[in-house]
Design a protein around this motif. Structure first.
Motif, short mmCIF file in Angstrom:
data_model
loop_
_atom_site.label_atom_id
_atom_site.label_comp_id
_atom_site.label_asym_id
_atom_site.label_seq_id
_atom_site.Cartn_x
_atom_site.Cartn_y
_atom_site.Cartn_z
N VAL A 1 -3.51 3.30 0.07
CA VAL A 1 -4.35 4.33 -0.67
C VAL A 1 -4.44 3.87 -2.28
N LEU A 2 -5.57 3.43 -2.65
CA LEU A 2 -5.87 3.16 -4.01
C LEU A 2 -6.67 4.19 -4.80
N ASP A 3 -6.14 4.74 -5.74
CA ASP A 3 -6.95 5.82 -6.38
C ASP A 3 -7.81 4.78 -7.42
N LEU A 4 -8.79 4.58 -7.41
CA LEU A 4 -9.74 3.90 -8.11
C LEU A 4 -9.70 4.31 -9.70
N GLN A 5 -9.88 5.39 -9.98
CA GLN A 5 -10.17 6.10 -11.20
C GLN A 5 -8.55 6.18 -12.05
N GLY A 6 -7.71 6.72 -11.14
CA GLY A 6 -6.42 6.78 -11.85
C GLY A 6 -5.58 5.77 -11.93
N ASN A 7 -6.00 4.45 -11.13
CA ASN A 7 -5.23 3.35 -11.37
C ASN A 7 -3.89 3.53 -10.78
N ASN A 8 -3.92 4.22 -9.54
CA ASN A 8 -2.49 4.52 -8.91
C ASN A 8 -2.74 4.05 -7.65
N PHE A 9 -1.58 3.62 -6.84
CA PHE A 9 -1.64 3.33 -5.62
C PHE A 9 -0.44 3.49 -4.73
N ALA A 10 -0.23 3.93 -3.48
CA ALA A 10 0.79 4.20 -2.66
C ALA A 10 0.43 3.35 -1.25
N ILE A 11 1.57 3.27 -0.25
CA ILE A 11 1.50 3.03 1.04
C ILE A 11 1.99 4.56 1.53
N ILE A 12 0.67 4.79 2.35
CA ILE A 12 0.85 6.32 2.73
C ILE A 12 0.93 6.45 4.56
N GLY A 13 1.88 6.81 5.09
CA GLY A 13 1.81 7.44 6.41
C GLY A 13 2.03 8.76 6.44
N PRO A 14 2.03 9.42 7.63
CA PRO A 14 2.17 10.68 8.09
C PRO A 14 3.46 11.34 7.28
N ASP A 15 4.64 10.57 7.40
CA ASP A 15 5.73 10.97 7.07
C ASP A 15 5.63 11.35 5.24
N ASP A 16 4.98 10.29 4.64
CA ASP A 16 4.80 10.34 3.25
C ASP A 16 4.05 11.68 2.76
N LEU A 17 2.98 12.19 3.69
CA LEU A 17 2.08 13.28 3.10
C LEU A 17 2.97 14.51 3.57
N ALA A 18 3.99 14.57 4.39
CA ALA A 18 4.98 15.62 4.38
C ALA A 18 5.75 15.67 3.72
N GLU A 19 6.12 14.63 2.91
CA GLU A 19 7.25 14.83 1.94
C GLU A 19 7.15 15.38 0.54
N GLU A 20 7.60 16.46 0.50
CA GLU A 20 7.39 17.32 -0.70
C GLU A 20 7.63 16.75 -1.89
N GLY A 21 6.31 16.69 -2.74
CA GLY A 21 6.19 16.17 -4.12
C GLY A 21 5.87 14.61 -4.35
N TYR A 22 5.78 14.23 -2.99
CA TYR A 22 5.48 12.39 -3.01
C TYR A 22 4.32 12.21 -3.44
N ILE A 23 3.06 12.88 -3.13
CA ILE A 23 1.85 12.57 -3.37
C ILE A 23 1.57 12.89 -4.81
N GLU A 24 2.04 13.80 -5.41
CA GLU A 24 2.10 14.48 -6.89
C GLU A 24 2.78 13.09 -7.78
N TYR A 25 3.91 12.60 -7.24
CA TYR A 25 4.29 11.64 -7.69
C TYR A 25 3.64 10.26 -7.93
N ALA A 26 3.48 9.83 -6.46
CA ALA A 26 2.73 8.48 -6.58
C ALA A 26 1.55 8.69 -7.00
N PHE A 27 0.77 9.65 -7.09
CA PHE A 27 -0.67 9.53 -7.60
C PHE A 27 -1.01 10.36 -9.12
#
Length: 89
Positions: A45-71
């Motif tokens: 998943v690439l955030d084209l405006q923020g210039n951030n990316f991460a490899i994401i699966g369901p487990d990553d979505l459930a991990e508290e704080g991960y999306i905030e950190y990655a993006f």
């Protein structure tokens, strides 16, 4: 003199990429979501405006704080992104 390059791997693969843009309550999201065999069922998943990316699966979505950190998002912004990604990942 050119030294010989040592590759750990050099593979080519057909991928599928979805480009999506949507407005959340707090910001606009412009994403590129790439599916590949390389990521073991997860998606790049690439955030084209923020210039951030991460490899994401369901487990990553459930991990508290991960999306905030990655993006680099606030909790409110991450909640909007997680809500969208939960529908497609």
């Amino acid at each position: 003199l050119v030294e010989e390059r040592f590759y750990l791997y050099d593979d080519k693969e057909d991928t599928k990429t979805r480009f999506v843009s949507f407005l959340g309550e707090s910001q606009r999201f412009d994403l590129a979501i790439t599916s590949s065999q390389r990521f073991y069922g997860k998606q790049l998943v690439l955030d084209l405006q923020g210039n951030n990316f991460a490899i994401i699966g369901p487990d990553d979505l459930a991990e508290e704080g991960y999306i905030e950190y990655a993006f680099r998002l606030t909790a409110e912004q991450a909640e909007e992104l997680i809500s969208f990604l939960s529908e497609i990942i």
